[in-house]
Design a protein around this motif. Structure first.
Motif, PDB file in Angstrom:
ATOM      1  N   THR A  11     -16.116 -14.502 -12.283  1.00  0.00           N
ATOM      2  CA  THR A  11     -16.672 -15.931 -12.035  1.00  0.00           C
ATOM      3  C   THR A  11     -16.492 -16.077 -10.499  1.00  0.00           C
ATOM      4  N   GLY A  12     -15.980 -15.549  -9.743  1.00  0.00           N
ATOM      5  CA  GLY A  12     -16.175 -15.631  -8.367  1.00  0.00           C
ATOM      6  C   GLY A  12     -17.520 -14.811  -7.873  1.00  0.00           C
ATOM      7  N   ILE A  13     -17.899 -13.782  -8.598  1.00  0.00           N
ATOM      8  CA  ILE A  13     -19.092 -12.957  -8.257  1.00  0.00           C
ATOM      9  C   ILE A  13     -20.067 -13.967  -8.557  1.00  0.00           C
ATOM     10  N   THR A  14     -19.969 -14.582  -9.754  1.00  0.00           N
ATOM     11  CA  THR A  14     -21.075 -15.581 -10.196  1.00  0.00           C
ATOM     12  C   THR A  14     -21.193 -16.496  -9.148  1.00  0.00           C
ATOM     13  N   VAL A  15     -20.304 -17.063  -8.711  1.00  0.00           N
ATOM     14  CA  VAL A  15     -20.684 -18.216  -7.707  1.00  0.00           C
ATOM     15  C   VAL A  15     -21.067 -17.629  -6.209  1.00  0.00           C
ATOM     16  N   SER A  16     -20.866 -16.534  -6.058  1.00  0.00           N
ATOM     17  CA  SER A  16     -21.402 -15.893  -4.737  1.00  0.00           C
ATOM     18  C   SER A  16     -22.613 -15.486  -5.064  1.00  0.00           C
ATOM     19  N   ILE A  17     -23.241 -15.296  -6.363  1.00  0.00           N
ATOM     20  CA  ILE A  17     -24.497 -14.934  -6.367  1.00  0.00           C
ATOM     21  C   ILE A  17     -25.429 -15.981  -6.558  1.00  0.00           C
ATOM     22  N   ILE A  18     -24.759 -17.411  -7.004  1.00  0.00           N
ATOM     23  CA  ILE A  18     -25.668 -18.605  -7.117  1.00  0.00           C
ATOM     24  C   ILE A  18     -25.616 -19.002  -5.751  1.00  0.00           C
ATOM     25  N   THR A  19     -24.927 -19.044  -4.769  1.00  0.00           N
ATOM     26  CA  THR A  19     -24.770 -19.418  -3.530  1.00  0.00           C
ATOM     27  C   THR A  19     -25.338 -18.571  -2.460  1.00  0.00           C
ATOM     28  N   GLY A  20     -25.496 -17.342  -2.665  1.00  0.00           N
ATOM     29  CA  GLY A  20     -25.771 -16.513  -1.755  1.00  0.00           C
ATOM     30  C   GLY A  20     -24.602 -16.295  -0.733  1.00  0.00           C
ATOM     31  N   ALA A  21     -23.530 -16.395  -1.186  1.00  0.00           N
ATOM     32  CA  ALA A  21     -22.293 -16.123  -0.207  1.00  0.00           C
ATOM     33  C   ALA A  21     -22.140 -14.767   0.175  1.00  0.00           C
ATOM     34  N   SER A  22     -21.721 -14.565   1.397  1.00  0.00           N
ATOM     35  CA  SER A  22     -20.831 -13.352   1.873  1.00  0.00           C
ATOM     36  C   SER A  22     -19.542 -13.393   2.409  1.00  0.00           C
ATOM     37  N   PRO A  23     -19.137 -12.398   2.964  1.00  0.00           N
ATOM     38  CA  PRO A  23     -17.769 -12.716   3.669  1.00  0.00           C
ATOM     39  C   PRO A  23     -17.891 -13.661   5.150  1.00  0.00           C
ATOM     40  N   LEU A  24     -19.155 -13.936   5.530  1.00  0.00           N
ATOM     41  CA  LEU A  24     -19.155 -14.461   6.720  1.00  0.00           C
ATOM     42  C   LEU A  24     -19.652 -16.000   6.513  1.00  0.00           C
ATOM     43  N   SER A  25     -19.727 -16.330   5.101  1.00  0.00           N
ATOM     44  CA  SER A  25     -20.257 -17.856   4.884  1.00  0.00           C
ATOM     45  C   SER A  25     -18.874 -18.760   4.859  1.00  0.00           C
ATOM     46  N   GLU A  26     -19.211 -19.992   4.975  1.00  0.00           N
ATOM     47  CA  GLU A  26     -18.223 -21.109   5.264  1.00  0.00           C
ATOM     48  C   GLU A  26     -17.906 -21.662   4.073  1.00  0.00           C
ATOM     49  N   GLU A  27     -18.744 -22.554   3.547  1.00  0.00           N
ATOM     50  CA  GLU A  27     -18.200 -23.557   2.303  1.00  0.00           C
ATOM     51  C   GLU A  27     -18.205 -22.599   1.279  1.00  0.00           C
ATOM     52  N   SER A  28     -19.495 -21.762   0.942  1.00  0.00           N
ATOM     53  CA  SER A  28     -19.573 -20.984  -0.247  1.00  0.00           C
ATOM     54  C   SER A  28     -18.589 -20.083  -0.224  1.00  0.00           C
ATOM     55  N   TRP A  29     -17.937 -19.403   0.901  1.00  0.00           N
ATOM     56  CA  TRP A  29     -16.927 -18.456   0.709  1.00  0.00           C
ATOM     57  C   TRP A  29     -15.759 -19.081   0.073  1.00  0.00           C
ATOM     58  N   GLY A  30     -15.282 -20.240   0.579  1.00  0.00           N
ATOM     59  CA  GLY A  30     -14.321 -20.991  -0.252  1.00  0.00           C
ATOM     60  C   GLY A  30     -14.499 -21.260  -1.653  1.00  0.00           C
ATOM     61  N   TRP A  31     -15.660 -21.633  -2.121  1.00  0.00           N
ATOM     62  CA  TRP A  31     -16.231 -21.775  -3.480  1.00  0.00           C
ATOM     63  C   TRP A  31     -15.850 -20.747  -4.418  1.00  0.00           C
ATOM     64  N   CYS A  32     -16.130 -19.542  -3.776  1.00  0.00           N
ATOM     65  CA  CYS A  32     -16.137 -18.284  -4.666  1.00  0.00           C
ATOM     66  C   CYS A  32     -14.608 -18.063  -4.661  1.00  0.00           C
ATOM     67  N   ASN A  33     -13.790 -18.136  -3.741  1.00  0.00           N
ATOM     68  CA  ASN A  33     -12.382 -17.825  -3.892  1.00  0.00           C
ATOM     69  C   ASN A  33     -11.631 -19.127  -4.858  1.00  0.00           C
ATOM     70  N   GLU A  34     -12.259 -20.349  -4.635  1.00  0.00           N
ATOM     71  CA  GLU A  34     -11.602 -21.368  -5.433  1.00  0.00           C
ATOM     72  C   GLU A  34     -11.822 -20.829  -6.952  1.00  0.00           C
ATOM     73  N   MET A  35     -13.118 -20.733  -7.142  1.00  0.00           N
ATOM     74  CA  MET A  35     -13.403 -20.355  -8.672  1.00  0.00           C
ATOM     75  C   MET A  35     -12.585 -19.074  -9.328  1.00  0.00           C
ATOM     76  N   THR A  36     -12.342 -18.002  -8.490  1.00  0.00           N
ATOM     77  CA  THR A  36     -11.410 -17.205  -8.996  1.00  0.00           C
ATOM     78  C   THR A  36     -10.157 -17.629  -9.056  1.00  0.00           C
ATOM     79  N   SER A  37      -9.374 -18.374  -8.186  1.00  0.00           N
ATOM     80  CA  SER A  37      -8.173 -18.784  -8.243  1.00  0.00           C
ATOM     81  C   SER A  37      -7.959 -19.911  -9.304  1.00  0.00           C
ATOM     82  N   ARG A  38      -8.953 -20.598  -9.661  1.00  0.00           N
ATOM     83  CA  ARG A  38      -8.702 -21.590 -10.741  1.00  0.00           C
ATOM     84  C   ARG A  38      -8.544 -20.760 -12.356  1.00  0.00           C
TER      85      ARG A  38
END
Length: 234
Positions: A141-168
């Motif tokens: 699910t975290g990968i899903t959010v990363s793909i949707i948002t184009g997140a990377s280790p250097l992203s700001e808000e989307s970095w948080g979303w990916c990790n929040e998703m996995t944590s939920r």
């Protein structure tokens, strides 16, 4: 009581998890790698061989019109390349979500997204739920959010979303407890992600009113009434 000898892909024996990882040879491709898991008869099957045929997910998803990721999940779980447990679920969860997201109006190139999900999901090993403390279905699910948002280790808000998703997903799974069930955890993952994606991106995928598990008799480690999807639960 053991209900179904269908864990080892070679002999159907039960799986054994070792305290210390050992060098093992895959019984199918003969690749040698380090693992904590083999069957009681000594067979080891690597993740790549366990996921053989996983490319069939792509064709099913690209022809799918449903906005309900759980319905897509069920279809993918009936394919021969999906077993009762295994690392294929680390791709299956995200593929279901990306497909439903696109069908619900999400702005992604679905084929490109699915190929990226397969690429990343293949890197998530089996058994990490108990050995690393991070379920592969949750990671999907975290990968899903990363793909949707184009997140990377250097992203700001989307970095948080990916990790929040996995944590939920991990928090939900942790409240129920083990042992693991790839079907239960994959279901929890798509349900949590459906809510999360609606909250963050206002893309409204559909959810079933009630889920009744059809895999209880096939899972040697089924937790019975502790599972929210057990057929005997009200």
């Amino acid at each position: 009581m053991q209900k179904n000898n269908d864990e080892c892909l070679i002999c159907k024996e039960r799986l054994v998890y070792l305290e210390k990882a050992e060098q093992m040879e895959c019984a199918l491709c003969h690749k040698i790698e380090t693992s904590n898991c083999r069957c009681a008869s000594g067979h080891y099957v690597c993740s790549e061989c366990h996921m053989k045929g996983i490319d069939s997910f792509l064709g099913v998803c690209l022809s799918e019109t449903s906005k309900n990721p759980y319905d897509i999940l069920l279809k993918l779980m009936t394919l021969p390349s999906c077993h009762m447990h295994g690392p294929e679920h680390h791709i299956l969860v995200g593929s279901s979500l990306l497909t439903a997201y696109k069908n619900a109006g999400g702005g992604i190139d679905l084929q490109k997204a699915l190929l990226e999900m397969q690429s990343r999901g293949r890197q998530v090993p089996g058994s990490i739920c108990g050995l690393w403390g991070s379920c592969g279905a949750a990671v999907s699910t975290g990968i899903t959010v990363s793909i949707i948002t184009g997140a990377s280790p250097l992203s700001e808000e989307s970095w948080g979303w990916c990790n929040e998703m996995t944590s939920r997903v991990l928090a939900h799974e942790a409240k129920i407890g083990g042992p693991r069930c790839c079907k239960r955890n994959s279901t929890i993952a798509v349900l949590e992600a459906t809510d999360f994606i609606r909250e963050k991106f206002d893309v409204r995928m559909e959810k079933p009113e009630k889920i009744i598990c059809g895999y209880t008799a096939k899972n040697n480690q089924c937790i019975g009434l502790r599972c929210p999807f057990n057929p005997q639960n009200p």
